[in-house]
Enzyme design. Structure first.
Site, mmCIF file in Angstrom:
data_model
loop_
_atom_site.group_PDB
_atom_site.id
_atom_site.type_symbol
_atom_site.label_atom_id
_atom_site.label_comp_id
_atom_site.label_asym_id
_atom_site.label_seq_id
_atom_site.Cartn_x
_atom_site.Cartn_y
_atom_site.Cartn_z
ATOM 1 N N CYS A 145 9.009 -3.303 -4.273
ATOM 2 C CA CYS A 145 9.401 -1.936 -3.883
ATOM 3 C C CYS A 145 10.777 -1.931 -3.224
ATOM 4 O O CYS A 145 11.476 -0.924 -3.245
ATOM 5 C CB CYS A 145 8.345 -1.279 -2.997
ATOM 6 S SG CYS A 145 8.102 -2.054 -1.396
ATOM 7 N N HIS B 248 9.347 -8.311 -2.023
ATOM 8 C CA HIS B 248 8.672 -7.039 -2.293
ATOM 9 C C HIS B 248 9.393 -6.282 -3.404
ATOM 10 O O HIS B 248 10.564 -5.926 -3.247
ATOM 11 C CB HIS B 248 8.650 -6.180 -1.022
ATOM 12 C CG HIS B 248 7.758 -6.752 0.050
ATOM 13 N ND1 HIS B 248 6.589 -6.149 0.442
ATOM 14 C CD2 HIS B 248 7.865 -7.888 0.778
ATOM 15 C CE1 HIS B 248 6.007 -6.885 1.386
ATOM 16 N NE2 HIS B 248 6.767 -7.936 1.611
ATOM 17 N N GLU C 146 0.813 -1.219 0.000
ATOM 18 C CA GLU C 146 0.000 0.000 0.000
ATOM 19 C C GLU C 146 0.849 1.273 0.000
ATOM 20 O O GLU C 146 0.331 2.358 -0.182
ATOM 21 C CB GLU C 146 -0.968 0.002 1.190
ATOM 22 C CG GLU C 146 -0.313 0.112 2.545
ATOM 23 C CD GLU C 146 -1.342 0.045 3.673
ATOM 24 O OE1 GLU C 146 -2.482 -0.373 3.444
ATOM 25 O OE2 GLU C 146 -0.968 0.418 4.803
ATOM 26 N N GLN D 150 2.351 -6.702 4.469
ATOM 27 C CA GLN D 150 2.422 -8.153 4.679
ATOM 28 C C GLN D 150 1.971 -8.567 6.090
ATOM 29 O O GLN D 150 1.331 -9.597 6.269
ATOM 30 C CB GLN D 150 3.858 -8.630 4.407
ATOM 31 C CG GLN D 150 3.978 -10.153 4.371
ATOM 32 C CD GLN D 150 5.393 -10.607 4.062
ATOM 33 O OE1 GLN D 150 6.100 -9.962 3.294
ATOM 34 N NE2 GLN D 150 5.803 -11.712 4.652
ATOM 35 N N HIS E 133 3.665 1.789 -2.050
ATOM 36 C CA HIS E 133 4.158 2.115 -3.392
ATOM 37 C C HIS E 133 3.271 1.563 -4.505
ATOM 38 O O HIS E 133 3.531 1.806 -5.677
ATOM 39 C CB HIS E 133 5.576 1.564 -3.581
ATOM 40 C CG HIS E 133 6.527 1.986 -2.507
ATOM 41 N ND1 HIS E 133 6.765 1.226 -1.388
ATOM 42 C CD2 HIS E 133 7.269 3.105 -2.367
ATOM 43 C CE1 HIS E 133 7.634 1.845 -0.599
ATOM 44 N NE2 HIS E 133 7.946 2.999 -1.171
HETATM 45 ZN ZN LIG Z 1 6.284 -0.786 -0.753
#
Ligand SMILES: [Zn+2]
Length: 198
Positions: free
Chosen positions: A158, A156, A88, A128, A90
């Site tokens: 990001c 992830h 939520e 997560q 990026h």
């Molecule tokens: Zn992120």
């Protein structure tokens, strides 16, 4: 007649998103009218609605729809459930595996429903840690079991594509309820999910 997979999208939402994504492409220095991008805002609008469809789903209803009385009190483990979600912060994907176990207290549910519950919460904007506890709570509330355990291992994008660029790091989160708070039960579960069956 073969299998026909139909997808439905809300027209007003889709139109609004298309306009926003066209604008975003321009702001990023692109020409949203060039050939390769002409249909991109529409595809993205539909993809994002698909990837966030979990908001429209009810995990408890899914579990309750296949809830049966059964006198088993052995640990039920569903491991290696494929998981795709989006962070939520990026709105970039994170993906990996979920391992879920519960110890029934008179009621069991269909094994495929456990995997569907993972999707209900994964197909939203997530962190997560929250994803892990939401899956746990849904199973706890529907089946009222003696114990629930959820472990998620995920990479992830990001982290991998930007910032620290730790390409191979995997984040592990876990949540335990009831019997799984006992060391012995928890370690049996951890042994089961890390074992390779060959
Ligand atoms: Zn992120």
């Amino acid at each position: 007649m073969g299998y026909n997979k139909s997808e439905e999208y809300d027209e007003q939402t889709t139109t609004g998103l298309i306009n926003s994504y066209k604008n975003a492409l321009s702001l990023l220095g692109e020409d949203p009218e060039r050939e390769g991008l002409i249909k991109t805002p529409e595809r993205l609008a539909k993809a994002m609605q698909f990837l966030t469809q979990g908001y429209q789903m009810d995990a408890k209803a899914i579990l309750d729809s296949a809830k049966f009385h059964e006198d088993v009190s052995e640990m039920i483990v569903v491991k290696d459930i494929e998981l795709y979600s989006m962070c939520e912060h990026h709105m970039l994907p994170f993906y990996g595996k979920a391992h879920v176990a519960y110890i029934p207290n008179g009621y069991i549910t269909g094994l495929s429903k456990i995997a569907r519950v993972v999707d209900v919460y994964a197909r939203r904007l997530q962190v997560q840690e929250r994803l892990t506890t939401e899956i746990l709570n849904a199973i706890k509330d529907s089946l009222q079991p003696l114990g629930v355990a959820v472990v998620i291992e995920a990479s992830h994008l990001c982290m991998m594509m930007r910032g620290v660029q730790k390409q191979n790091s995997v984040t592990t989160t876990s949540a335990f309820f009831g019997e799984f708070q006992k060391h012995e039960t928890r370690s049996e579960f951890m042994k089961l999910i890390s074992a390779q069956l060959h």
